[in-house]
Design an enzyme around this catalytic site. Sequence first.
Site, short mmCIF file in Angstrom:
data_model
loop_
_atom_site.label_atom_id
_atom_site.label_comp_id
_atom_site.label_asym_id
_atom_site.label_seq_id
_atom_site.Cartn_x
_atom_site.Cartn_y
_atom_site.Cartn_z
N LYS A 173 0.87 -1.25 -0.07
CA LYS A 173 -0.23 0.33 0.03
C LYS A 173 0.92 1.35 0.55
CE LYS A 173 -2.29 -0.97 3.86
NZ LYS A 173 -1.93 -1.49 4.37
N ARG A 193 -9.50 0.86 8.59
CA ARG A 193 -8.80 -0.25 9.23
C ARG A 193 -10.10 -1.56 10.03
NH1 ARG A 193 -3.36 1.01 8.91
NH2 ARG A 193 -1.37 -0.42 9.32
N ARG A 207 11.97 -3.58 4.58
CA ARG A 207 11.61 -2.13 4.54
C ARG A 207 12.20 -1.17 5.43
NH1 ARG A 207 5.24 -1.24 4.92
NH2 ARG A 207 5.41 -1.53 7.42
N ARG A 255 11.82 1.32 11.33
CA ARG A 255 10.61 1.00 11.41
C ARG A 255 10.34 0.59 12.94
NH1 ARG A 255 4.91 1.27 7.69
NH2 ARG A 255 4.20 0.92 10.07
N ARG A 271 1.02 -7.42 14.47
CA ARG A 271 0.75 -6.33 13.26
C ARG A 271 0.06 -7.15 12.32
NH1 ARG A 271 5.02 -3.39 11.12
NH2 ARG A 271 3.40 -2.34 9.62
#
Length: 211
Positions: A13, A88, A122, A155, A166
């Site tokens: 996303k 969400r 990431r 992160r 998550r």
Amino acid sequence: MRIILLGPPGSGKGTQAPILAEKLGILAIASGDMFRAAIAKQTAVGMEAQGYMNAGELVPDATTIRLVTERLTEADCANGFILDGFPRTLPQAQELGEKIAIDKVIDITCDEEILIQRISGRRVHLPSGRVYHIDHHPPQVAGKDDETGEDLIQRDDDLPETIRKRLAVYTEQTKPLSEFYQNGDQPTYHEIDGNQEIAAITQAMLAVARS
Ligand code: AMP
């Protein structure tokens, strides 16, 4: 054109939203980026959100809905937007639907091992929200943002122990939105295979947006 992007963490996303936004001449709005900016500025919303985010949990609906829906009424959203990371939960989707008409919902599906591999590699440029991957989408200079040369970070919630949490939160609280939007008359729901390469996913999404 008002688009919602659905999909688990790591489905692409955050990579796709800015690409699509640029091609369609609309704005990409990422709720996670808004929270990270609020934390950096140490606003009241940021202080509230930080604990939830670091634990891999969702920020409470009331705060999240207020933050995002207020943003969507600003002038620069008038032309349209692509929402990354919001809604969400069902209450978020319901409240959004009552306030703003959505044209398309694009749901990106992806296998769990690919998600974990993408999230662990990431790296993010916090001020802009630009996303890289150390193998699949590396920056020109390791550890540095292509546009500004500033540092990229990993992160806190992309660390292995938080990733699993998550993904579980996604399955419990966000996955039901796929059915919610599939069953509604409006807006139109489209599923995209997020296991593909970045460019192939962009093409598939553009085809949906322009259909
Ligand atoms: P993201 O950058 O979209 O992966 O979001 C990072 C974190 O921000 C999430 O794990 C949540 O803690 C919080 N967050 C972002 N969007 C939402 C939302 N729509 N509802 C609740 N929490 C959110």
